[in-house]
Design a protein around this motif. Structure first.
Motif, PDB file in Angstrom:
ATOM      1  N   GLU A  39       0.831  -1.207   0.000  1.00 52.97           N
ATOM      2  CA  GLU A  39       0.000   0.000   0.000  1.00 52.97           C
ATOM      3  C   GLU A  39       0.866   1.259   0.000  1.00 52.97           C
ATOM      4  OE1 GLU A  39      -3.873   1.779   2.456  1.00 52.97           O
ATOM      5  OE2 GLU A  39      -2.520   0.364   3.459  1.00 52.97           O
ATOM      6  N   LYS A 188       5.597   0.428  -6.238  1.00 46.84           N
ATOM      7  CA  LYS A 188       4.375  -0.258  -5.809  1.00 46.84           C
ATOM      8  C   LYS A 188       4.137  -1.510  -6.661  1.00 46.84           C
ATOM      9  CE  LYS A 188      -0.617   0.204  -5.444  1.00 46.84           C
ATOM     10  NZ  LYS A 188      -0.673  -0.717  -4.293  1.00 46.84           N
ATOM     11  N   CYS A 207      -1.689   8.977  -2.633  1.00 51.54           N
ATOM     12  CA  CYS A 207      -1.712   7.877  -1.662  1.00 51.54           C
ATOM     13  C   CYS A 207      -3.043   7.129  -1.774  1.00 51.54           C
ATOM     14  CB  CYS A 207      -1.553   8.417  -0.238  1.00 51.54           C
ATOM     15  SG  CYS A 207       0.006   9.295   0.069  1.00 51.54           S
ATOM     16  N   GLU A 208      -3.037   5.877  -1.364  1.00 51.65           N
ATOM     17  CA  GLU A 208      -4.277   5.097  -1.364  1.00 51.65           C
ATOM     18  C   GLU A 208      -5.124   5.409  -0.134  1.00 51.65           C
ATOM     19  OE1 GLU A 208      -3.464   0.873  -3.040  1.00 51.65           O
ATOM     20  OE2 GLU A 208      -1.524   1.715  -2.429  1.00 51.65           O
ATOM     21  N   ARG A 209      -4.471   5.540   1.020  1.00 51.73           N
ATOM     22  CA  ARG A 209      -5.127   5.992   2.239  1.00 51.73           C
ATOM     23  C   ARG A 209      -4.187   6.930   2.973  1.00 51.73           C
ATOM     24  NH1 ARG A 209      -6.354   2.084   6.435  1.00 51.73           N
ATOM     25  NH2 ARG A 209      -4.460   1.012   5.760  1.00 51.73           N
ATOM     26  N   LYS A 223      -9.545   7.463   2.616  1.00 48.15           N
ATOM     27  CA  LYS A 223      -9.026   7.855   1.315  1.00 48.15           C
ATOM     28  C   LYS A 223      -8.717   9.350   1.322  1.00 48.15           C
ATOM     29  CE  LYS A 223     -11.468   4.230  -1.221  1.00 48.15           C
ATOM     30  NZ  LYS A 223     -12.477   3.913  -2.276  1.00 48.15           N
TER      31      LYS A 223
END
Length: 500
Positions: A39, A188, A207-209, A223
């Protein structure tokens, strides 16, 4: 053996009820979150929120007071050696040795992890190959973008499974920042877990989270768009009102320019860092001086501030010749660098007195204006605090106020808001507008393109030349771009110099 209590198939990082204090200051309070394997996870928040302390605990550089952390299934206290072999760490200042060459830096970091550049080359090839031809150049002579690529190569040379990036793009131009995040995208794909902090909203969105830190607490994890909207007062404050600036700059329309430059050149051997630039700046104007790392803007600023003399061309600052009267120039300008120019081991009041004395101010005037300044900044109760104890945003506002304490005709600001959160940057620009309203010309460089929108006029340097000059609206219309970020990127990508 891994710590079975923490090891899971999905999670690369598990943080459970972490607290950390420095004397009476609670840097982190009951922090818990997890990061999935592969992630891209962001730690975001205002200055002093606890992000860097969290990074240091994750990297085993600090021990928590309470709680437990596992990285890649290993406990950060009892198994720190196992973790250090598996993580890469890239802090905001690149962590490079400035007097070592590119190749020597890379060899040093490989040795630290018990490997060699040759063994780890496949892990860094995509990034390092872009700067490998400069392997004999000292790191201190690299542009910001090249330092960034070298630092990332050093962090990856031992093939880590987790990469920690603590504001790695501070002081780096928008194009180089985009390139770094494109590189992270390739990492990634190799299933490397990435934890990054950044003050740039475009990077937050990659960023994803993200976990939003504030005053040592995690206020929310979600998110990016959800967090940015939920805490929009921090991340998207309204722009400072600029109407008074426009009025002031028009008042001085008929006066002699406070900065006037004609055909300025600075050459280092056959290399022209500044290559025949001409422009003028009006009194009371906020003038943005933009350019990618290596474009020549810092060299130009050094000539304007009397720190370096031109190879050819002419120019005046505050009425003084930049070729022959550089000592007079230094007395009639203010200057603030990204490193704030303050003495960390002196108190707030001692810093003010020191710089005021350098500019020849009288004791009675210093005392009166010090009290006025501290009251205006709401620093009165911190008058005797060491500067080292102040949050970054406070240091920034104090450094700017000290740089114009003697009411100079022009103040030069060299990336003054690097690494600072949006709400604090907005407060800083209120101070800039106030200075311009008093007739002080503000000459500012910045890598935040939202700040470029706040300037009266902007110049953009490419390859040592000024490629564009005008108001933000004029430049957006001329290049058919929606905002200054797109204008800057469009022009910067036309650069032909090979060492940026």
């Amino acid at each position: 053996m891994k710590s079975e209590e923490f090891a899971t198939a999905m999670q690369a990082i598990e943080v459970q009820h972490i607290s950390k204090s420095y004397s009476k200051v609670k840097a982190l309070s009951d922090i818990s979150f997890s990061v999935d394997r592969g992630e891209v996870f962001g730690l975001i928040g205002p200055d002093g929120a606890g992000k860097t302390t969290m990074f240091r605990i994750l990297c085993t550089l600090l021990l928590p007071d309470e709680g437990k952390v596992a990285v890649d299934g290993y406990d950060t206290v009892s198994q720190m050696k196992d973790i250090r072999r598996r993580v890469g760490y890239m802090p905001g200042r690149f962590s490079l040795y400035q007097d070592l060459t590119v190749q020597e830096n890379l060899q040093f970091f490989a040795t630290l992890f018990g490997t060699t550049v040759e063994e780890g080359y496949d892990s860094i090839k995509a990034i390092y190959s872009q700067i490998e031809r400069f392997r004999d150049r000292k790191a201190g002579a690299l542009s910001g973008g090249m330092k960034q690529k070298l630092a990332l190569s050093c962090a990856l040379v031992h093939s880590p499974s987790v990469l920690f990036l603590d504001e790695p793009t501070t002081g780096v131009d928008p194009v180089s920042r985009k390139e770094l995040w494109d590189m992270l995208g390739t990492l990634k794909e190799r299933h490397i877990t990435i934890v990054a902090s950044t003050p740039y909203l475009d990077e937050v969105r990659r960023c994803e989270r993200v976990a939003f830190f504030d005053h040592g607490h995690v206020q929310g994890i979600d998110k990016p768009d959800v967090i940015l909207d939920r805490f929009k007062d921090v991340f998207n404050p309204p722009p400072p009102a600029a109407t008074i600036v426009s009025d002031m700059s028009s008042e001085h329309e008929d006066e002699q320019p406070i900065i006037d430059v004609h055909h300025l050149v600075k050459a280092f051997g056959t290399f022209h860092a500044v290559d025949d630039i001409s422009f003028s700046v009006k009194r009371g104007e906020i003038f943005g001086f933009l350019g990618a790392n290596g474009a020549g803007k810092t060299t130009a600023m050094h000539m304007l501030t009397g720190l370096n003399q031109p190879t050819s061309g002419t120019g005046t600052v505050a009425g003084y010749d930049i070729r022959t009267q550089h000592e007079q120039i230094k007395k009639h300008i203010g200057y603030m660098s990204q490193r704030f120019s303050l003495y960390e081991d002196l108190t707030v009041a001692e810093n003010i007195r020191l710089f005021a004395g350098i500019y020849g101010m009288k004791d009675r005037e210093i005392a009166r204006k010090t009290d006025e300044l501290l009251e205006r900044l709401q620093f009165s109760e911190h008058k005797h605090d060491l500067v080292s104890s102040l949050p970054l945003g406070w240091k920034q506002k104090l450094a700017f106020s000290v740089s114009i304490f003697h009411e100079p005709g022009v103040v030069f600001l060299d990336e003054p808001t690097g690494g600072v959160d949006p709400a604090t940057r907005r407060q800083f620009w209120e101070l800039i507008y106030d200075a311009a309203a008093r007739g002080i010309t503000v000459f500012v460089t910045t890598h935040y393109m939202d700040e470029a929108e706040y300037c009266d006029r902007i110049s953009i340097m490419v390859d040592g030349k000024i490629s564009a000059l005008g108001t933000p609206e004029e430049l957006k219309r001329r290049f058919c771009q929606p905002d200054m970020d797109h204008v800057f990127t469009y022009l910067a990508r036309q650069a032909t110099r090979t060492d940026n």
